[in-house]
Design an enzyme around this catalytic site. Sequence first.
Site, PDB file in Angstrom:
ATOM      1  N   ASP A 187      78.510 -19.960  57.786  1.00  0.00           N
ATOM      2  CA  ASP A 187      79.334 -19.306  58.806  1.00  0.00           C
ATOM      3  C   ASP A 187      78.534 -18.667  59.937  1.00  0.00           C
ATOM      4  O   ASP A 187      79.110 -18.150  60.887  1.00  0.00           O
ATOM      5  CB  ASP A 187      80.242 -18.240  58.151  1.00  0.00           C
ATOM      6  CG  ASP A 187      79.459 -17.243  57.324  1.00  0.00           C
ATOM      7  OD1 ASP A 187      78.281 -17.510  57.010  1.00  0.00           O
ATOM      8  OD2 ASP A 187      80.016 -16.181  56.992  1.00  0.00           O
ATOM      9  N   GLU A 273      67.376 -10.781  49.562  1.00  0.00           N
ATOM     10  CA  GLU A 273      66.281 -11.203  50.447  1.00  0.00           C
ATOM     11  C   GLU A 273      64.973 -10.548  50.017  1.00  0.00           C
ATOM     12  O   GLU A 273      63.949 -11.199  49.867  1.00  0.00           O
ATOM     13  CB  GLU A 273      66.603 -10.840  51.902  1.00  0.00           C
ATOM     14  CG  GLU A 273      67.832 -11.534  52.485  1.00  0.00           C
ATOM     15  CD  GLU A 273      69.152 -10.848  52.166  1.00  0.00           C
ATOM     16  OE1 GLU A 273      69.156  -9.901  51.355  1.00  0.00           O
ATOM     17  OE2 GLU A 273      70.184 -11.264  52.734  1.00  0.00           O
TER      18      GLU A 273
END
Length: 323
Positions: A187, A273
Amino acid sequence: MKSVLFSRFFILLPWILIVIIMLDVDTRRPAPPLTPRPYFSPYAVGRGGPRLSLRRAGPVRGAEKRNESRQQPQPQPQLPTIYAITPTYSRPVQKAELTRLANTFRQVAQLHWILVEDAAARSELVSRFLARAGLPSTHLHVPTPRRYKRPGLPRATEQRNAGLAWLRQRHQHQRAQPGVLFFADDDNTYSLELFQEMRTTRKVSVWPVGLVGGRRYERPLVENGKVVGWYTGWRADRPFAIDMAGFAVSLQVILSNPKAVFKRRGSQPGMQESDFLKQITTVEELEPKANNCTKVLVWHTRTEKVNLANEPKYHLDTVKIEV
Ligand code: UGA
Ligand code: MN
């Protein structure tokens, strides 16, 4: 009186004719093309690599094992391959998102798309889509265990790991070709310049991400060419305060750290992350891109949930249409 008017008219006539002819010539100029040429060509990038034609491999017919595309463009020795790992899941906007993404990726030379469905099997929609996408691609799938499908828990862990496993397996026996991996959520919005930046990643490169962390952007802070901190509005205590869209890793680093994966256990949202990057690099080692991390080349856009309130239960359309 009449004769004065006539004589004036004849004096003016040649000038009027000249003006009319000039206007006519101007309107016959070829119209500018409807789609302007991109201001920047990604084909000429990367150590003087040869330009690729805009048309990539044609549609892929018939799926091989894992549905890898057969018609891959000839490898270009100098240009590192960019591997984009995209987790994706079925929802009304899925095909629209994938279409936007493919339209971007198709313009990038030497890009291999690893699309990983969050599903127990490959869907027809995604299979058909990839077959027509005109991109070198690999179609994988792995379902997220039901217990992890809850709000507040990290998403796409298993899918990104499946992409990493595929990459490691593919390069198991051969000396690693130059390559760069990045995680491309379906997205987000990616500028073409981003690929030019990440292509030169030596180990792990970083750059700003727009529209994320409750701010217009987050970015690594750079001093003398080194990352020294993070401009972020959210959990500044993260070791790597960066979104998944904000870094790339060289294939070599992925292969020489075979155990580096995304972890479910103990991982909180927003920490995926950091948890991953901690396994392969240090903050000091990071390579700042995008003009010392001062340019936003990727945006963490999110598509709103569509309103299907008027979708009929009975009296359905007479044809079945894929959306
Ligand atoms: C943020 C980060 O930008 C993501 O990289 C991170 O995975 C995510 O948070 C997270 O919470 O884990 P956000 O926009 O909130 O992103 O997440 P989504 O865009 O909804 O999902 C990230 C990716 O995972 C997308 O490519 C999406 O298609 C995929 N996804 C999402 C699945 O494969 N399965 C799901 O059930 C949900
Ligand atoms: Mn998202």
